[in-house]
Motif scaffolding. Structure first.
Motif, PDB file in Angstrom:
ATOM      1  N   GLU A  11       0.809  -1.221   0.000  1.00 32.34           N
ATOM      2  CA  GLU A  11       0.000   0.000   0.000  1.00 32.34           C
ATOM      3  C   GLU A  11       0.844   1.274   0.000  1.00 32.34           C
ATOM      4  OE1 GLU A  11       0.815  -1.224   4.185  1.00 32.34           O
ATOM      5  OE2 GLU A  11       0.082  -2.212   2.358  1.00 32.34           O
ATOM      6  N   LYS A  12       2.155   1.138   0.181  1.00 28.93           N
ATOM      7  CA  LYS A  12       3.044   2.297   0.135  1.00 28.93           C
ATOM      8  C   LYS A  12       3.867   2.304  -1.158  1.00 28.93           C
ATOM      9  CE  LYS A  12       3.736   4.909   2.994  1.00 28.93           C
ATOM     10  NZ  LYS A  12       3.182   6.275   3.194  1.00 28.93           N
ATOM     11  N   ASN A  62      -2.313  -4.666  -5.128  1.00 27.52           N
ATOM     12  CA  ASN A  62      -1.615  -4.453  -3.861  1.00 27.52           C
ATOM     13  C   ASN A  62      -0.945  -3.088  -3.766  1.00 27.52           C
ATOM     14  OD1 ASN A  62      -2.250  -7.072  -2.955  1.00 27.52           O
ATOM     15  ND2 ASN A  62      -0.499  -7.937  -4.044  1.00 27.52           N
ATOM     16  N   ALA A  63      -0.945  -2.322  -4.868  1.00 25.83           N
ATOM     17  CA  ALA A  63      -0.253  -1.033  -4.884  1.00 25.83           C
ATOM     18  C   ALA A  63      -1.174   0.096  -4.432  1.00 25.83           C
ATOM     19  CB  ALA A  63       0.268  -0.740  -6.285  1.00 25.83           C
ATOM     20  N   ASN A  64      -0.559   1.185  -3.989  1.00 25.89           N
ATOM     21  CA  ASN A  64      -1.339   2.376  -3.669  1.00 25.89           C
ATOM     22  C   ASN A  64      -1.794   3.069  -4.937  1.00 25.89           C
ATOM     23  OD1 ASN A  64      -1.354   5.528  -3.240  1.00 25.89           O
ATOM     24  ND2 ASN A  64      -1.822   4.613  -1.253  1.00 25.89           N
ATOM     25  N   THR A  97      -9.515   1.097  -9.588  1.00 28.33           N
ATOM     26  CA  THR A  97      -9.682   2.527  -9.314  1.00 28.33           C
ATOM     27  C   THR A  97      -8.366   3.258  -9.061  1.00 28.33           C
ATOM     28  OG1 THR A  97     -10.031   2.043  -6.965  1.00 28.33           O
ATOM     29  CG2 THR A  97     -11.993   2.148  -8.374  1.00 28.33           C
ATOM     30  N   ASN A  98      -7.273   2.519  -8.911  1.00 33.26           N
ATOM     31  CA  ASN A  98      -5.987   3.169  -8.601  1.00 33.26           C
ATOM     32  C   ASN A  98      -5.066   3.233  -9.815  1.00 33.26           C
ATOM     33  OD1 ASN A  98      -5.510   0.427  -8.699  1.00 33.26           O
ATOM     34  ND2 ASN A  98      -4.013   0.434  -7.033  1.00 33.26           N
ATOM     35  N   LYS A 136       7.382   4.058  -1.962  1.00 29.28           N
ATOM     36  CA  LYS A 136       8.395   3.288  -2.680  1.00 29.28           C
ATOM     37  C   LYS A 136       7.981   3.274  -4.154  1.00 29.28           C
ATOM     38  CE  LYS A 136       8.072  -1.110  -2.236  1.00 29.28           C
ATOM     39  NZ  LYS A 136       8.093  -2.449  -1.621  1.00 29.28           N
ATOM     40  N   ILE A 137       8.937   3.558  -5.026  1.00 30.12           N
ATOM     41  CA  ILE A 137       8.625   3.656  -6.452  1.00 30.12           C
ATOM     42  C   ILE A 137       9.309   2.515  -7.196  1.00 30.12           C
ATOM     43  CG2 ILE A 137       8.739   5.103  -8.513  1.00 30.12           C
ATOM     44  CD1 ILE A 137       8.909   7.532  -6.648  1.00 30.12           C
ATOM     45  N   VAL A 138       8.508   1.673  -7.844  1.00 25.29           N
ATOM     46  CA  VAL A 138       9.029   0.573  -8.650  1.00 25.29           C
ATOM     47  C   VAL A 138       8.390   0.656 -10.022  1.00 25.29           C
ATOM     48  CG1 VAL A 138       9.368  -0.889  -6.631  1.00 25.29           C
ATOM     49  CG2 VAL A 138       7.249  -1.067  -7.941  1.00 25.29           C
ATOM     50  N   GLY A 139       8.993   0.003 -10.989  1.00 31.20           N
ATOM     51  CA  GLY A 139       8.454   0.083 -12.330  1.00 31.20           C
ATOM     52  C   GLY A 139       8.785  -1.123 -13.180  1.00 31.20           C
TER      53      GLY A 139
END
Length: 352
Positions: free
Chosen positions: A216-217, A237-239, A264-265, A289-292
């Motif tokens: 969520e972060k 699972n992502a924000n 919706t996210n 936390k930023i992933v890609g």
């Protein structure tokens, strides 16, 4: 160091040998490409530089679905009864040009697009072509598949890929069909990029998910996102999930796919990656936390995109999906080091 970025892991991912391709393009429609005096709908053969081309029918190939062969036969009957010639890529003349078939093994839906060069056609000739195609598919037995879209596409350019401003007409159905991946449904139009083996896509996306700690972060970036398949399959699972894609039709499909799956996210951004990635990330710096994941075309990424990704503040974990191992070598190594790699063995494939 010869490596210009840190590498955590490299996976070599191969699809099953008997996997079915969900999209095929058949080139060589008409009398320019004849086999023993017959017009053929099939795959291009020959050598363009040496000035000879022909089409070869595909039969009993494990990578080609039966419904694709059936549709090719239907179109071949239309072409053979038409007085109009094929498009010759050498002389850049003729009419019948390209057949695209896309289908879903899960939803049993199919999309068909006929591309034709129409610049020398009279209006009544073009209408007759459309009527012939429509009549051929109305009530046709497609082996249990439902025809969701039959499209007539004008293509008067030099490239087989139609320009965005080229005219098209829907002869039957709508503009898309539905594919299902990892429990999510996706509307796929004729120009949408989608991996041609859906089962392989599911295995690939599951592998990607296993390598990312998404919670969520997490801000998840889906770079070169297409219609949003990777981002939406990994979004729960992502924000926040942001897809960046340059093709406007794909972005519109991604937005509609988010609605279709009640995701919706997910946010879809239509732009060049290098123009927007810093702005997209800025509100989340220091907070998430930023992933890609980046899944570029087979040719790989342009140098400006690579530079933007490498210098992007906050993006410290990136998975690169390479359709071609060759394209990633220059990304990972300096030019001098890449020149020194005369040969690399990847599971039996020798590259460079």
């Amino acid at each position: 160091s010869l490596i210009i970025c840190n590498i955590s892991k490299i996976f070599f991912f191969f699809q099953a040998e008997d996997g079915i391709r969900d999209a095929q393009e058949s080139r060589g429609l008409g009398d320019v490409y004849k086999r023993q005096g017959q017009k053929v709908v099939g795959f291009s053969q020959g050598n363009f530089k040496k000035g000879f081309m022909f089409a070869e029918k595909v039969k009993n190939c494990p990578f080609i679905a039966d419904v694709t062969e059936k549709i090719a036969d239907i179109v071949e009957q239309v072409v053979q009864t038409s007085p109009l010639p094929a498009y010759d890529r050498i002389t850049q003349s003729g009419v019948w040009r390209l057949l695209l078939v896309r289908h879903s093994e899960k939803t049993k839906q199919v999309l068909v697009r006929l591309s034709c060069c129409t610049r020398d056609l009279k209006q009544e000739e073009m209408q007759e072509m459309k009527d012939q195609a429509r009549q051929a598919f109305e009530g046709a037995d497609l082996l249990g598949y439902e025809l969701k879209s039959l499209i007539f596409q004008e293509n008067n350019g030099l490239n087989d890929i139609s320009a965005e401003n080229e005219k098209f007409e829907i002869l039957l159905g709508g503009e898309f069909y539905i594919e299902e991946i990892l429990g999510k449904k996706f509307r796929v139009s004729a120009n949408s990029f989608l991996q041609v083996n859906t089962e392989g896509s599911e295995n690939l996306y599951s592998l990607i998910k296993s390598q990312l700690e998404i919670d969520e972060k997490t801000l998840f970036l889906d770079i070169c996102s297409g219609i949003g398949t990777i981002g939406m399959c990994l979004a729960e699972n992502a924000n926040k999930v942001i897809g960046i894609e340059i093709i406007s039709d794909a972005v519109q499909d991604a937005k509609k796919n988010a609605e279709l799956n009640n995701v919706t996210n997910y946010e879809a951004v239509c732009a060049k990656v290098e123009d927007v990635i810093d702005k997209v990330i800025e509100p989340y710096l220091g907070k998430y936390k930023i992933v890609g994941v980046v899944d570029p075309p087979r040719s790989g990424l342009h140098a400006t995109v690579i530079r933007a990704l490498r210098t992007c503040k906050g993006l410290d974990n990136l998975i690169y999906v390479a359709c071609s191992p060759e394209s990633i070598i220059c990304l990972l190594y300096t030019s001098d080091a890449a020149d020194d790699l005369l040969c690399v063995d990847l599971g039996g494939r020798r590259i460079i």
